[in-house]
Design a protein around this motif. Structure first.
Motif, PDB file in Angstrom:
ATOM      1  N   ALA A  72      -0.629  37.430 -33.723  1.00 42.31           N
ATOM      2  CA  ALA A  72       0.483  37.977 -32.774  1.00 42.31           C
ATOM      3  C   ALA A  72       1.945  37.707 -33.568  1.00 42.31           C
ATOM      4  N   THR A 129      -3.890  33.708 -32.716  1.00 43.01           N
ATOM      5  CA  THR A 129      -4.303  33.597 -31.315  1.00 43.01           C
ATOM      6  C   THR A 129      -5.830  33.882 -31.244  1.00 43.01           C
ATOM      7  N   ALA A 130      -6.468  33.856 -30.230  1.00 45.94           N
ATOM      8  CA  ALA A 130      -7.915  33.966 -29.881  1.00 45.94           C
ATOM      9  C   ALA A 130      -8.043  35.569 -29.864  1.00 45.94           C
ATOM     10  N   GLU A 131      -6.989  36.410 -29.657  1.00 48.01           N
ATOM     11  CA  GLU A 131      -7.235  37.844 -29.924  1.00 48.01           C
ATOM     12  C   GLU A 131      -6.740  38.309 -31.279  1.00 48.01           C
ATOM     13  N   GLY A 132      -6.383  37.352 -32.292  1.00 48.20           N
ATOM     14  CA  GLY A 132      -5.911  37.665 -33.609  1.00 48.20           C
ATOM     15  C   GLY A 132      -4.429  37.506 -33.845  1.00 48.20           C
TER      16      GLY A 132
END
Length: 182
Positions: free
Chosen positions: A144, A139-142
């Motif tokens: 998952a 994901t954009a946050e790393g």
């Protein structure tokens, strides 16, 4: 039984796309979402037609990147594999898979798919191997975790590029997409 016809999404006529979507909606008991349909487009489709020309079987191979062991693997990912009710158990699914597996062997480092519980034995009998390790999505946050998908992802090793062999108990990550990521 005739061999499946192989067609790229770009060459599917609008009426054929409509027929395919209806087949997949029926085969997946109304659980085939717009995102699932989108995931099925953009690659090569294997189509089996009845004598009257109706499509009775479908499967697609699209390209994805899966990450494993520090490598990005070019993956032929199977989508929308289905045979119309009333035509199942006659070898159509095996014919579809043979055509799709040939594409994977010729063009990719790895084959992969997400299987329903009902199809696990079918894929395993064809040499697909259940991924036993943890799955995740980028994901954009790393990364998952996708723990609900653990045990439902199958891979078809086809001679991955130089590097460590696949560790079916190791971590596997897929690229992000809307809807079901696996």
């Amino acid at each position: 039984m005739t061999a499946p016809q192989i067609v790229h999404t770009a060459y599917l006529e609008p009426a054929t796309r409509t027929e395919l979507r209806a087949l997949l909606d029926e085969a997946f008991d109304g659980e085939f979402s717009d995102e699932d349909w989108s995931h099925t487009l953009g690659g090569l489709h294997a189509l089996i037609r009845a004598a009257d020309g109706r499509i009775i079987g479908h499967g697609a191979v699209i390209q994805r990147r899966l990450l494993h062991g520090g490598r990005a693997l070019r993956t032929g990912y199977l989508e929308g594999v289905a045979v119309r009710a009333g035509h199942r158990g006659q070898g159509h699914g095996a014919a579809l898979l043979a055509a799709l597996e040939d594409i994977v062997h010729r063009a990719y480092d790895l084959g992969a798919l997400s299987s329903s519980d009902d199809a696990h034995a079918f894929y395993a009998a064809r040499g697909w191997q259940r991924w036993r390790g943890p799955t995740s999505v980028l994901t954009a946050e790393g990364p998952a975790r996708t723990a609900d998908d653990d045990g439902g992802v199958y891979v078809l090793p086809v001679g991955a590029p130089a590097g460590p062999p696949l560790d079916l108990g190791g971590a596997l990550s897929c690229d992000w997409r809307d809807g079901d990521v696996w």
